[in-house]
Design an enzyme around this catalytic site. Structure first.
Site: not given
Length: 461
Positions: A238, A275, A61, A209, A64, A212, A84, A326, A59
């Protein structure tokens, strides 16, 4: 044969062995493994260290990494949602060229730490105003270019993302670079499949994603869109990372996130639940029984204050795990493995908790789970030194004082729990050395491009 390696000590699928020769074909696949040899052949590459399978990072990103360390002040909100907001400020600035420079630097760091492959959970799709680039896959190409520059195995996971929260809440302006409808997302997958297909070292899958950001129809359509890819193409999501997410899901649907998804999708070994921090006992059982893998990112989960994964309950049902970095607050699989065990010790106030029934070694148990589940999460035949597996290998420095006279599983226990310096000296991906003597051949140029990008971004919190 493109390579033949000789190691005095190596971890094979069947266990530890001495005086091992590993023969690799032109595609980077292990063809033969021979043990207890008196001496290597003159054409064999002698490896001065302990050879073990490389680790797949489940995992990432990549972008970041540019903000690592910039959210560690009291001026920022003390929870995930405040972090965030800072991440969104970075998102608003990054161009494809920036992403390539950041990702390439990150991937070199991964290789030097012992990661041989990475699953890039890629949701940064569009231009800064939310409109598609002339080539809708522009940002995806940047990630692929970075992986090829660094020489790491990449499983690219384009992300389907449409809503801002549960209940079909409209996405906010900070999320506009992420958004796709299912039709444009399917087109993106088709375009990437046509461009990269099964070409090594690139694999394709997809991700949602979070619950949500998508609804039941989108999940069904997204899984259907995978028909253009190979059968074992991975699907990541996620899920249950934050208590607020669990509470919102219960409030909106009457069910917990993992429970809701299992009742509406066919969950199998292709899936990686990233997660899954907050699971009920029944969710632990259902998830383990499905054959899916949980993608744990202990350093990021600790950094964001997510909580501690219920590993003991999950492992009671023989659940599978992979490890990822991550947000890249740390790029070190040792820290991920160490913190996974230490989190359980703090939670249960006991020591040595995650050993498998077949071995008393904590380090060996966690490491073996990580390489097996990691390979599954990337959709790769790797994670073991045995014929038919990819030659994704790392070499540990047996001359480092911390490893002196360690043998067998003591090597893994010491590496994970007692090493303070990098002890990975060499890294091979698909039969090709990408790191030798702790040096990557392109690291200086990659670092210079990274420095230039960070200078131009002028990141200020």
């Amino acid at each position: 044969m493109t390579a033949s390696l000789f190691a005095r000590h190596a971890l094979l699928e069947c266990g530890w062995a001495d005086n091992v020769e590993i023969r690799i074909d032109t595609k980077g696949v292990i063809q033969e493994v021979e043990t207890d040899l008196r001496k290597p052949a003159s054409t064999t590459d002698y490896v001065p260290g302990v050879v073990i399978p490389g680790i797949s990072n489940c995992h990432s990103h990549a972008f970041q990494r540019a903000m690592a360390g910039l959210a560690e002040t009291q001026s920022s909100s003390g929870d995930f949602w405040g972090w965030r907001d800072i991440m969104y400020r970075l998102v608003a600035r990054i161009s494809p060229e920036d992403l390539k420079a950041i990702a390439a630097q990150l991937y070199v760091e991964m290789l030097k730490a012992g990661y041989t492959g990475v699953a890039e959970f890629h949701y940064l799709h569009h231009a800064t105003d939310g409109s598609p680039y002339d080539d809708p896959a522009e940002m995806s190409h940047a990630v692929v270019d970075a992986a090829e520059t660094a020489g790491i195995q990449l499983t690219l996971l384009p992300v389907l993302y449409q809503y801002g929260d549960f209940g079909h809440a409209k996405a906010g302006p900070h999320q506009r670079r992420f958004l796709h409808h299912t039709d444009t997302f399917e087109q993106l997958l088709q375009q990437l499949s046509k461009r990269y297909g099964q070409s090594e070292p690139i694999r394709l899958g997809m991700a949602f994603h979070s619950l949500r950001a998508v609804d039941e129809t989108m999940i069904r359509q997204g899984v259907s869109a995978l028909q253009t890819l190979p059968e074992n193409s991975p699907i990541h999501i996620h899920i249950s990372e934050q208590l607020r997410e669990v509470e919102m899901c219960l409030s909106t649907t009457g069910q917990r996130p993992v429970e809701w998804l299992f009742d509406r999708a066919e969950i199998d070994s292709r899936w990686c639940f990233v997660h899954a921090t907050h699971l009920s006992s029944d969710e632990c059982r259902r998830l383990a029984d499905s054959g899916a893998v949980v993608g744990l990112c202990p350093t990021t989960e600790a950094n964001l204050g997510d909580g501690i994964f219920p590993a003991l309950s999950y492992f009671e049902h023989c659940g599978r795990i992979a490890l990822g970095s991550d947000s890249h607050i740390s790029v070190n699989p040792v820290e991920e493995m160490r913190l996974l065990e230490y989190g359980q010790r703090l939670r249960h106030k006991r020591r040595n908790l995650l050993a498998e029934p077949s071995t008393p070694s904590i380090g060996a148990s966690v490491y073996r789970k990580a390489i097996s589940g990691g390979a599954q999460s990337l959709g790769l035949a790797t994670g073991a030194i045995t014929p038919g597996m990819r030659a994704d290998l790392i070499v540990l420095d047996e001359s480092d004082p911390v490893l002196y006279q360690k043998r067998g599983d003591q090597i893994l226990d010491t590496w994970i729990f007692a090493s303070q310096r990098p002890v990975v000296t060499d890294v091979m991906v698909a039969g090709k050395w990408q790191v030798r003597d702790n040096r990557h051949p392109r690291e200086e140029g990659i670092k210079d491009a990274f420095f230039e990008t960070i200078s131009q971004l002028k990141l200020v919190v």
